[in-house]
Scaffold this motif. Sequence first.
Motif, PDB file in Angstrom:
ATOM      1  N   LYS A 146      42.440  51.932  45.940  1.00 43.96           N
ATOM      2  CA  LYS A 146      42.120  50.217  45.453  1.00 43.96           C
ATOM      3  C   LYS A 146      41.653  50.192  44.087  1.00 43.96           C
ATOM      4  CE  LYS A 146      39.150  47.071  48.706  1.00 43.96           C
ATOM      5  NZ  LYS A 146      38.154  46.807  49.797  1.00 43.96           N
ATOM      6  N   ARG A 147      42.394  47.960  44.060  1.00 44.61           N
ATOM      7  CA  ARG A 147      42.071  47.421  43.516  1.00 44.61           C
ATOM      8  C   ARG A 147      41.784  46.086  42.962  1.00 44.61           C
ATOM      9  NH1 ARG A 147      45.205  50.434  38.354  1.00 44.61           N
ATOM     10  NH2 ARG A 147      44.531  48.567  37.136  1.00 44.61           N
ATOM     11  N   GLU A 148      41.637  45.750  41.886  1.00 47.98           N
ATOM     12  CA  GLU A 148      41.640  44.325  41.711  1.00 47.98           C
ATOM     13  C   GLU A 148      42.123  43.947  40.271  1.00 47.98           C
ATOM     14  OE1 GLU A 148      37.721  42.831  41.921  1.00 47.98           O
ATOM     15  OE2 GLU A 148      38.351  41.453  43.630  1.00 47.98           O
ATOM     16  N   VAL A 149      43.966  43.454  40.475  1.00 48.62           N
ATOM     17  CA  VAL A 149      44.217  43.078  39.787  1.00 48.62           C
ATOM     18  C   VAL A 149      44.949  41.213  39.032  1.00 48.62           C
ATOM     19  CG1 VAL A 149      46.052  45.355  39.797  1.00 48.62           C
ATOM     20  CG2 VAL A 149      46.557  43.072  41.135  1.00 48.62           C
ATOM     21  N   TYR A 150      44.933  41.536  37.647  1.00 44.89           N
ATOM     22  CA  TYR A 150      44.694  40.225  36.677  1.00 44.89           C
ATOM     23  C   TYR A 150      46.413  39.478  36.500  1.00 44.89           C
ATOM     24  CZ  TYR A 150      43.175  36.140  34.788  1.00 44.89           C
ATOM     25  OH  TYR A 150      43.484  34.613  33.998  1.00 44.89           O
ATOM     26  N   VAL A 151      46.685  39.225  36.713  1.00 43.85           N
ATOM     27  CA  VAL A 151      48.347  39.215  37.194  1.00 43.85           C
ATOM     28  C   VAL A 151      48.922  37.514  36.479  1.00 43.85           C
ATOM     29  CG1 VAL A 151      48.539  41.343  37.686  1.00 43.85           C
ATOM     30  CG2 VAL A 151      48.943  39.337  39.308  1.00 43.85           C
ATOM     31  N   GLN A 152      50.457  37.321  36.136  1.00 46.61           N
ATOM     32  CA  GLN A 152      50.793  36.397  36.215  1.00 46.61           C
ATOM     33  C   GLN A 152      52.134  36.412  37.186  1.00 46.61           C
ATOM     34  OE1 GLN A 152      52.968  35.210  32.569  1.00 46.61           O
ATOM     35  NE2 GLN A 152      52.483  37.226  32.092  1.00 46.61           N
ATOM     36  N   LEU A 153      51.676  35.170  37.963  1.00 49.28           N
ATOM     37  CA  LEU A 153      52.375  34.850  39.409  1.00 49.28           C
ATOM     38  C   LEU A 153      54.194  34.936  39.239  1.00 49.28           C
ATOM     39  CD1 LEU A 153      50.267  32.003  41.227  1.00 49.28           C
ATOM     40  CD2 LEU A 153      51.295  33.846  41.675  1.00 49.28           C
ATOM     41  N   ALA A 154      54.617  34.586  38.244  1.00 47.65           N
ATOM     42  CA  ALA A 154      55.877  33.465  37.582  1.00 47.65           C
ATOM     43  C   ALA A 154      56.259  35.789  37.628  1.00 47.65           C
ATOM     44  CB  ALA A 154      56.092  33.236  36.441  1.00 47.65           C
ATOM     45  N   GLY A 155      55.739  36.852  37.869  1.00 44.93           N
ATOM     46  CA  GLY A 155      56.122  38.246  37.216  1.00 44.93           C
ATOM     47  C   GLY A 155      55.789  39.024  38.488  1.00 44.93           C
ATOM     48  N   ARG A 164      49.695  46.527  47.908  1.00 45.34           N
ATOM     49  CA  ARG A 164      49.785  45.862  49.010  1.00 45.34           C
ATOM     50  C   ARG A 164      48.641  44.783  48.827  1.00 45.34           C
ATOM     51  NH1 ARG A 164      53.348  45.760  53.059  1.00 45.34           N
ATOM     52  NH2 ARG A 164      53.074  47.516  53.389  1.00 45.34           N
ATOM     53  N   VAL A 165      48.803  43.800  49.025  1.00 43.28           N
ATOM     54  CA  VAL A 165      47.451  43.019  48.939  1.00 43.28           C
ATOM     55  C   VAL A 165      46.863  42.771  49.786  1.00 43.28           C
ATOM     56  CG1 VAL A 165      47.186  40.214  48.552  1.00 43.28           C
ATOM     57  CG2 VAL A 165      49.432  41.067  47.636  1.00 43.28           C
ATOM     58  N   VAL A 166      45.588  42.965  49.725  1.00 43.23           N
ATOM     59  CA  VAL A 166      45.010  42.771  51.021  1.00 43.23           C
ATOM     60  C   VAL A 166      43.995  41.387  51.127  1.00 43.23           C
ATOM     61  CG1 VAL A 166      42.352  43.880  52.078  1.00 43.23           C
ATOM     62  CG2 VAL A 166      44.048  45.209  50.847  1.00 43.23           C
ATOM     63  N   SER A 167      43.952  40.564  49.871  1.00 44.88           N
ATOM     64  CA  SER A 167      43.113  39.763  49.502  1.00 44.88           C
ATOM     65  C   SER A 167      43.542  38.908  48.323  1.00 44.88           C
ATOM     66  CB  SER A 167      41.401  39.916  50.114  1.00 44.88           C
ATOM     67  OG  SER A 167      40.941  40.595  48.952  1.00 44.88           O
ATOM     68  N   VAL A 168      43.218  37.771  48.485  1.00 40.98           N
ATOM     69  CA  VAL A 168      43.254  36.591  47.016  1.00 40.98           C
ATOM     70  C   VAL A 168      42.545  35.942  46.995  1.00 40.98           C
ATOM     71  CG1 VAL A 168      44.854  35.268  45.559  1.00 40.98           C
ATOM     72  CG2 VAL A 168      45.803  36.863  47.348  1.00 40.98           C
ATOM     73  N   PRO A 169      41.191  36.599  45.831  1.00 34.93           N
ATOM     74  CA  PRO A 169      39.886  35.507  45.769  1.00 34.93           C
ATOM     75  C   PRO A 169      40.388  34.673  45.001  1.00 34.93           C
ATOM     76  CG  PRO A 169      40.086  37.930  45.082  1.00 34.93           C
ATOM     77  CD  PRO A 169      41.558  37.928  45.491  1.00 34.93           C
ATOM     78  N   ASP A 170      39.066  33.919  45.757  1.00 37.58           N
ATOM     79  CA  ASP A 170      39.462  32.270  44.975  1.00 37.58           C
ATOM     80  C   ASP A 170      38.621  32.056  43.848  1.00 37.58           C
ATOM     81  OD1 ASP A 170      40.411  29.522  44.866  1.00 37.58           O
ATOM     82  OD2 ASP A 170      38.098  28.711  45.836  1.00 37.58           O
ATOM     83  N   LEU A 171      39.319  32.519  42.703  1.00 37.38           N
ATOM     84  CA  LEU A 171      38.757  32.913  41.564  1.00 37.38           C
ATOM     85  C   LEU A 171      38.570  32.430  40.371  1.00 37.38           C
ATOM     86  CD1 LEU A 171      37.537  36.803  41.388  1.00 37.38           C
ATOM     87  CD2 LEU A 171      36.469  35.177  41.377  1.00 37.38           C
ATOM     88  N   PRO A 172      38.123  31.522  39.203  1.00 35.55           N
ATOM     89  CA  PRO A 172      39.288  30.797  38.591  1.00 35.55           C
ATOM     90  C   PRO A 172      39.555  31.705  37.418  1.00 35.55           C
ATOM     91  CG  PRO A 172      36.923  30.688  37.860  1.00 35.55           C
ATOM     92  CD  PRO A 172      36.791  31.049  39.451  1.00 35.55           C
ATOM     93  N   THR A 173      40.857  31.506  37.114  1.00 34.57           N
ATOM     94  CA  THR A 173      42.268  31.928  36.315  1.00 34.57           C
ATOM     95  C   THR A 173      42.404  31.017  35.179  1.00 34.57           C
ATOM     96  OG1 THR A 173      44.118  32.035  37.529  1.00 34.57           O
ATOM     97  CG2 THR A 173      42.078  33.779  38.304  1.00 34.57           C
ATOM     98  N   TYR A 174      43.418  31.111  34.279  1.00 37.48           N
ATOM     99  CA  TYR A 174      43.985  30.543  33.649  1.00 37.48           C
ATOM    100  C   TYR A 174      45.324  29.898  34.628  1.00 37.48           C
ATOM    101  CZ  TYR A 174      41.696  31.224  29.321  1.00 37.48           C
ATOM    102  OH  TYR A 174      40.457  32.214  28.468  1.00 37.48           O
ATOM    103  N   HIS A 175      46.339  29.223  34.028  1.00 35.15           N
ATOM    104  CA  HIS A 175      47.052  28.427  34.978  1.00 35.15           C
ATOM    105  C   HIS A 175      47.975  29.561  34.863  1.00 35.15           C
ATOM    106  CE1 HIS A 175      50.078  26.074  35.976  1.00 35.15           C
ATOM    107  NE2 HIS A 175      51.306  26.205  35.620  1.00 35.15           N
ATOM    108  N   GLY A 176      48.931  29.679  35.775  1.00 31.97           N
ATOM    109  CA  GLY A 176      49.793  30.652  36.355  1.00 31.97           C
ATOM    110  C   GLY A 176      49.422  31.993  36.256  1.00 31.97           C
TER     111      GLY A 176
END
Length: 114
Positions: free
Chosen positions: A58-67, A28-40
């Motif tokens: 509670k977690r922070e995850v780094y994921v590919q948008l397309a997935g 369940r998404v709580v927020s979308v931090p505005d942090l620099p990432t690789y494209h996608g």
Amino acid sequence: MGPSPGDLLTIDGRASVQFAGDRALTFRVVSVPDLPTYHGWIWLSGYVLDHRGLATAKREVYVQLAGLRPATAPEAPRAGRQSPPTRPYALPGDQGDRGTVGQGARVPARADAG
């Protein structure tokens, strides 16, 4: 357009190899931090949900948008499948005294009382 707060997602191996197989999450998404990432790619903050829809971590995850995939909402508990309400430890007249309390009879102390 990416995920937004309140979205329910399935995060599995398509979103990141670290969530492949039995490590997949319902998130369940709580927020979308505005942090620099690789494209996608994107950082998401939120809660891991169990099969009943209850937050377990509670977690922070780094994921590919397309997935990312929308998850189906967990089934709400049905009436009759809930556990019965609990009772207080002991009620008046519920210690094996068979109604003698209040009539001058002495009720023996319980071994586990303290």
